[in-house]
Scaffold this active site. Structure first.
Site, short mmCIF file in Angstrom:
data_model
loop_
_atom_site.label_atom_id
_atom_site.label_comp_id
_atom_site.label_asym_id
_atom_site.label_seq_id
_atom_site.Cartn_x
_atom_site.Cartn_y
_atom_site.Cartn_z
N HIS A 247 -7.26 -1.08 8.26
CA HIS A 247 -7.16 0.00 6.85
C HIS A 247 -7.20 -0.77 5.93
O HIS A 247 -7.41 -0.30 4.55
CB HIS A 247 -5.75 0.74 7.45
CG HIS A 247 -5.70 2.12 6.90
ND1 HIS A 247 -7.09 2.82 6.60
CD2 HIS A 247 -4.86 2.83 6.68
CE1 HIS A 247 -6.91 4.08 6.39
NE2 HIS A 247 -5.63 4.17 6.30
N ASN B 296 -6.83 9.04 3.55
CA ASN B 296 -5.59 9.41 2.63
C ASN B 296 -5.57 8.61 1.50
O ASN B 296 -5.11 9.15 0.34
CB ASN B 296 -4.21 8.96 3.38
CG ASN B 296 -3.88 10.06 4.51
OD1 ASN B 296 -4.43 11.21 4.49
ND2 ASN B 296 -3.30 9.70 5.62
#
EC number: 3.1.1.29
Length: 194
Positions: free
Chosen positions: A21, A115
């Site tokens: 990520h 997100n």
């Protein structure tokens, strides 16, 4: 059209530093290192920042220290302070839909469930028209495994491919600012680490 702010998305802290990520931050870290512009923590921008001069252009670098789903707070703070428009921003992020060893530039579009992108779009007044650098990390093959996958560390064979794509993306960013987006995109999109 020029880029004035380059953002690398990440989760903060040592436990996340090597996770998939954080691929966007790996790119900004390498760009800062290559251009000898060390990142320093800047609380008012909720992140680590630096400033580079590329082809006569003044460009700010940002790696938010917020959690991924709050990245927009840092991006909006910097964009507002320096009066930077969404189309002058490049956001680097991990991309499930590209394999390791591939990176691609893109303008606008949705958030694809990411997100960090979702929050940036929201904090820029629901404006998705910023540039993205999509750093391929591959997909676990099952959408129920995505969270564990992006928060996991890639095996060394995949890490090598991601690192090579990030390195090429840094070179192509320099080309973008010197010779334009078309030339940079053509080169980056033809690249695939082996």
């Amino acid at each position: 059209m020029t880029i004035k702010l380059i953002v690398g998305l990440a989760n903060p802290g040592a436990e996340y530093a090597a996770t998939r990520h954080n691929a966007g931050a790996w790119y900004v870290d390498l760009l800062a290192e290559r251009l000898r512009a060390p990142l320093r923590e800047e609380p008012k921008f909720f992140g680590y920042t630096s400033r580079i001069n590329l082809a006569g252009a003044d460009v700010r670098l940002l790696v938010p220290t917020t959690f991924m789903n709050l990245s927009g707070k840092a991006v909006a703070a910097m964009a507002t302070f320096y009066r930077i428009n969404p189309d002058e921003i490049l956001v680097a992020h991990d991309e499930l839909d590209l394999p390791p060893g591939v990176a691609k530039f893109k303008l606008g579009g949705g958030h694809g469930g990411h997100n960090g992108l979702k929050d940036i779009i929201s904090k820029l007044g629901n404006n998705p028209n910023f540039h993205r650098l999509r750093v391929g990390i591959g997909h676990p093959g099952d959408k129920n495994k995505v969270v564990g996958f992006v928060l996991g560390k890639p095996p060394s064979s995949e890490q090598k491919l991601i690192d090579e794509a990030v390195d090429e993306a840094v070179s192509c960013t320099e080309i973008w600012l010197q010779d334009g987006l078309t030339k940079a995109t053509n080169r980056l999109h033809a690249f695939k680490a082996q």
